[in-house]
Design a protein around this motif. Structure first.
Motif, PDB file in Angstrom:
ATOM      1  N   THR A 103     -30.427  -3.042  30.803  1.00 38.75           N
ATOM      2  CA  THR A 103     -29.680  -3.520  31.980  1.00 38.75           C
ATOM      3  C   THR A 103     -29.214  -2.306  32.774  1.00 38.75           C
ATOM      4  O   THR A 103     -28.038  -1.921  32.717  1.00 38.75           O
ATOM      5  N   PRO A 104     -30.116  -1.688  33.520  1.00 38.26           N
ATOM      6  CA  PRO A 104     -29.780  -0.438  34.224  1.00 38.26           C
ATOM      7  C   PRO A 104     -28.666  -0.608  35.243  1.00 38.26           C
ATOM      8  O   PRO A 104     -28.543  -1.645  35.886  1.00 38.26           O
ATOM      9  N   SER A 105     -27.878   0.445  35.405  1.00 40.13           N
ATOM     10  CA  SER A 105     -26.784   0.419  36.375  1.00 40.13           C
ATOM     11  C   SER A 105     -26.961   1.448  37.494  1.00 40.13           C
ATOM     12  O   SER A 105     -26.109   1.549  38.380  1.00 40.13           O
ATOM     13  N   ARG A 106     -28.038   2.206  37.452  1.00 36.09           N
ATOM     14  CA  ARG A 106     -28.284   3.227  38.475  1.00 36.09           C
ATOM     15  C   ARG A 106     -29.357   2.762  39.426  1.00 36.09           C
ATOM     16  O   ARG A 106     -30.428   2.329  39.009  1.00 36.09           O
ATOM     17  N   SER A 107     -29.118   2.882  40.698  1.00 30.35           N
ATOM     18  CA  SER A 107     -30.046   2.327  41.679  1.00 30.35           C
ATOM     19  C   SER A 107     -31.421   2.968  41.591  1.00 30.35           C
ATOM     20  O   SER A 107     -32.430   2.287  41.794  1.00 30.35           O
ATOM     21  N   TYR A 108     -31.491   4.233  41.246  1.00 29.27           N
ATOM     22  CA  TYR A 108     -32.787   4.916  41.213  1.00 29.27           C
ATOM     23  C   TYR A 108     -33.678   4.401  40.083  1.00 29.27           C
ATOM     24  O   TYR A 108     -34.875   4.661  40.058  1.00 29.27           O
ATOM     25  N   GLU A 109     -33.101   3.671  39.159  1.00 26.77           N
ATOM     26  CA  GLU A 109     -33.897   3.132  38.050  1.00 26.77           C
ATOM     27  C   GLU A 109     -34.685   1.891  38.444  1.00 26.77           C
ATOM     28  O   GLU A 109     -35.581   1.472  37.721  1.00 26.77           O
ATOM     29  N   TYR A 110     -34.351   1.297  39.568  1.00 27.35           N
ATOM     30  CA  TYR A 110     -34.977   0.040  39.959  1.00 27.35           C
ATOM     31  C   TYR A 110     -36.197   0.278  40.836  1.00 27.35           C
ATOM     32  O   TYR A 110     -36.203   1.156  41.694  1.00 27.35           O
ATOM     33  N   ASN A 111     -37.209  -0.546  40.622  1.00 24.08           N
ATOM     34  CA  ASN A 111     -38.474  -0.397  41.318  1.00 24.08           C
ATOM     35  C   ASN A 111     -38.543  -1.169  42.630  1.00 24.08           C
ATOM     36  O   ASN A 111     -39.177  -0.735  43.584  1.00 24.08           O
ATOM     37  N   TYR A 112     -37.944  -2.353  42.626  1.00 23.83           N
ATOM     38  CA  TYR A 112     -38.089  -3.255  43.765  1.00 23.83           C
ATOM     39  C   TYR A 112     -36.713  -3.695  44.264  1.00 23.83           C
ATOM     40  O   TYR A 112     -35.784  -3.907  43.462  1.00 23.83           O
ATOM     41  N   TRP A 113     -36.639  -3.889  45.580  1.00 26.12           N
ATOM     42  CA  TRP A 113     -35.377  -4.237  46.233  1.00 26.12           C
ATOM     43  C   TRP A 113     -35.579  -5.342  47.256  1.00 26.12           C
ATOM     44  O   TRP A 113     -36.628  -5.426  47.901  1.00 26.12           O
ATOM     45  N   GLY A 114     -34.541  -6.159  47.396  1.00 26.74           N
ATOM     46  CA  GLY A 114     -34.511  -7.130  48.475  1.00 26.74           C
ATOM     47  C   GLY A 114     -33.948  -6.510  49.738  1.00 26.74           C
ATOM     48  O   GLY A 114     -33.585  -5.322  49.763  1.00 26.74           O
ATOM     49  N   GLN A 115     -33.866  -7.333  50.782  1.00 27.02           N
ATOM     50  CA  GLN A 115     -33.426  -6.841  52.076  1.00 27.02           C
ATOM     51  C   GLN A 115     -31.911  -6.910  52.251  1.00 27.02           C
ATOM     52  O   GLN A 115     -31.363  -6.326  53.189  1.00 27.02           O
ATOM     53  N   GLY A 116     -31.247  -7.616  51.366  1.00 24.23           N
ATOM     54  CA  GLY A 116     -29.792  -7.687  51.385  1.00 24.23           C
ATOM     55  C   GLY A 116     -29.247  -8.912  52.082  1.00 24.23           C
ATOM     56  O   GLY A 116     -29.906  -9.505  52.945  1.00 24.23           O
ATOM     57  N   THR A 117     -28.041  -9.290  51.696  1.00 28.92           N
ATOM     58  CA  THR A 117     -27.329 -10.389  52.341  1.00 28.92           C
ATOM     59  C   THR A 117     -25.869  -9.964  52.520  1.00 28.92           C
ATOM     60  O   THR A 117     -25.267  -9.375  51.613  1.00 28.92           O
ATOM     61  N   GLN A 118     -25.322 -10.255  53.683  1.00 31.29           N
ATOM     62  CA  GLN A 118     -23.972  -9.801  54.021  1.00 31.29           C
ATOM     63  C   GLN A 118     -22.926 -10.724  53.419  1.00 31.29           C
ATOM     64  O   GLN A 118     -23.007 -11.952  53.561  1.00 31.29           O
ATOM     65  N   VAL A 119     -21.942 -10.117  52.775  1.00 29.87           N
ATOM     66  CA  VAL A 119     -20.768 -10.846  52.294  1.00 29.87           C
ATOM     67  C   VAL A 119     -19.545 -10.238  52.976  1.00 29.87           C
ATOM     68  O   VAL A 119     -19.325  -9.027  52.888  1.00 29.87           O
ATOM     69  N   THR A 120     -18.787 -11.076  53.645  1.00 26.42           N
ATOM     70  CA  THR A 120     -17.583 -10.618  54.323  1.00 26.42           C
ATOM     71  C   THR A 120     -16.401 -11.436  53.827  1.00 26.42           C
ATOM     72  O   THR A 120     -16.427 -12.672  53.893  1.00 26.42           O
ATOM     73  N   VAL A 121     -15.389 -10.731  53.318  1.00 24.41           N
ATOM     74  CA  VAL A 121     -14.197 -11.391  52.799  1.00 24.41           C
ATOM     75  C   VAL A 121     -13.041 -11.097  53.752  1.00 24.41           C
ATOM     76  O   VAL A 121     -12.686  -9.932  53.961  1.00 24.41           O
TER      77      VAL A 121
END
Length: 124
Positions: free
Chosen positions: A104-122
């Motif tokens: 269960t990696p916690s470092r972003s550089y360890e991940y191969n694939y990424w989504g485009q993101g979704t905005q959360v505003t509180v």
């Protein structure tokens, strides 16, 4: 072609809840650990949570422990992030990511694939 598509973001009041989803395609989903990261304006991307490919292990940032829960449905190729007791400091773009590992990696550089993101505003 691997695609990760996040959804479920939006505007919520402090103390409220949101559930993010990330639908994966183009990969053998149950071979991949899945993670959630977030990036606020002017800040670096930070780890939020990760779940192992077998759903047997999870990992959370200290800032979200007890408030957020990551889960996955391998039959639907989808990972979720249930966010409760939201705070203004949770405001960010949330990204899901995939890594072919039993951990269960916690470092972003360890991940191969990424989504485009979704905005959360509180809001307060």
């Amino acid at each position: 072609q691997v695609r990760l598509v996040e959804s479920g973001g939006g505007l919520v009041q402090a103390g409220g809840s949101l559930r993010l989803s990330c639908a994966a395609s183009g990969l053998t989903f149950n071979n991949y650990a899945m993670g959630w990261f977030r990036q606020a304006p002017g800040k670096q991307r930070e780890f939020v949570a990760a779940i192992s490919r077998s759903d047997s292990s999870t990992n959370y940032a200290d800032s979200v422990k007890g408030r957020f829960a990551i889960s996955r449905d391998n039959a639907k190729n989808t990972v979720y992030l249930q966010m409760n007791s939201l705070k203004a400091e949770d405001t960010a773009v949330y990204y899901c990511a995939a890594k072919g590992t039993p951990l269960t990696p916690s470092r972003s550089y360890e991940y191969n694939y990424w989504g485009q993101g979704t905005q959360v505003t509180v809001s307060t």
